[in-house]
Design a protein around this motif. Sequence first.
Motif, short mmCIF file in Angstrom:
data_model
loop_
_atom_site.label_atom_id
_atom_site.label_comp_id
_atom_site.label_asym_id
_atom_site.label_seq_id
_atom_site.Cartn_x
_atom_site.Cartn_y
_atom_site.Cartn_z
N ARG A 47 43.71 36.71 -81.22
CA ARG A 47 44.81 37.68 -81.10
C ARG A 47 44.97 38.35 -82.46
O ARG A 47 45.00 37.69 -83.49
CB ARG A 47 46.11 37.00 -80.70
CG ARG A 47 47.27 38.00 -80.62
CD ARG A 47 48.55 37.32 -80.15
NE ARG A 47 49.68 38.21 -80.23
CZ ARG A 47 50.04 39.09 -79.31
NH1 ARG A 47 49.33 39.19 -78.19
NH2 ARG A 47 51.09 39.86 -79.47
N GLN A 48 45.06 39.68 -82.43
CA GLN A 48 45.35 40.43 -83.64
C GLN A 48 46.50 41.38 -83.34
O GLN A 48 46.60 41.93 -82.24
CB GLN A 48 44.13 41.21 -84.11
CG GLN A 48 43.04 40.30 -84.63
CD GLN A 48 42.04 41.05 -85.47
OE1 GLN A 48 42.36 42.02 -86.15
NE2 GLN A 48 40.81 40.60 -85.42
N GLU A 49 47.36 41.58 -84.34
CA GLU A 49 48.54 42.44 -84.19
C GLU A 49 48.60 43.45 -85.33
O GLU A 49 48.17 43.14 -86.45
CB GLU A 49 49.82 41.61 -84.21
CG GLU A 49 49.91 40.59 -83.12
CD GLU A 49 51.16 39.73 -83.22
OE1 GLU A 49 51.81 39.72 -84.29
OE2 GLU A 49 51.49 39.08 -82.22
N ASN A 72 46.07 45.77 -95.98
CA ASN A 72 47.38 45.21 -95.66
C ASN A 72 47.46 44.66 -94.23
O ASN A 72 48.52 44.67 -93.62
CB ASN A 72 48.50 46.22 -95.88
CG ASN A 72 48.93 46.24 -97.32
OD1 ASN A 72 48.66 45.31 -98.08
ND2 ASN A 72 49.58 47.31 -97.72
N ALA A 73 46.35 44.21 -93.69
CA ALA A 73 46.35 43.56 -92.37
C ALA A 73 45.39 42.38 -92.46
O ALA A 73 44.21 42.55 -92.27
CB ALA A 73 45.91 44.54 -91.29
N PRO A 74 45.89 41.19 -92.83
CA PRO A 74 47.28 40.83 -93.04
C PRO A 74 47.83 41.39 -94.35
O PRO A 74 47.09 41.79 -95.24
CB PRO A 74 47.25 39.31 -93.06
CG PRO A 74 45.88 38.96 -93.51
CD PRO A 74 44.99 40.05 -93.00
N GLU A 75 49.16 41.38 -94.43
CA GLU A 75 49.86 41.96 -95.57
C GLU A 75 49.30 41.44 -96.88
O GLU A 75 49.06 40.25 -97.05
CB GLU A 75 51.36 41.64 -95.48
CG GLU A 75 52.16 42.41 -96.49
CD GLU A 75 53.66 42.26 -96.29
OE1 GLU A 75 54.38 42.42 -97.28
OE2 GLU A 75 54.08 42.02 -95.15
N GLY A 76 49.05 42.38 -97.79
CA GLY A 76 48.55 42.03 -99.12
C GLY A 76 47.04 42.00 -99.21
O GLY A 76 46.48 41.86 -100.29
N SER A 77 46.32 42.12 -98.07
CA SER A 77 44.87 42.07 -98.12
C SER A 77 44.29 43.39 -98.59
O SER A 77 44.89 44.45 -98.41
CB SER A 77 44.30 41.70 -96.75
OG SER A 77 44.54 42.73 -95.81
N GLY A 78 43.10 43.33 -99.16
CA GLY A 78 42.40 44.52 -99.60
C GLY A 78 41.75 45.23 -98.44
O GLY A 78 41.87 44.83 -97.28
#
Length: 115
Positions: A47-49, A72-78
């Motif tokens: 599952r991805q959101e 930023n998916a997930p938050e903070g990722s490059g």
Amino acid sequence: GPVTADADYRWGSPIAIGNAAPGDIVQFRDYAFERRTETSEGWEEERQERPHHSAIVLSNDGHGAVTVLEQNAPEGSGVHRTQLFFTDRQAQEGGTRVTVTVSGQFWFYRPEPRS
């Protein structure tokens, strides 16, 4: 329109997913997909959101699948490459059955220069 943390941006001319090409933009609102893969040995679910997000199309992979570049998916990722799904689908190949379920909203845009 105004740039706010919760705006649904319009990035150019709206296009259908089947016409999405490298460089086009996807805008997400409460989007998610679930992919279930079943074999004779069991099953896996993914599952991805993307609650509120934008991404750039890298390739249109067909059958409702699009590879995007995003951060930023997930938050903070490059910045990274991700394959996402935009249409419900069920496929059987050999002993493997894949079911994709999509929810939420998303819009594809072809960027245009400002006049």
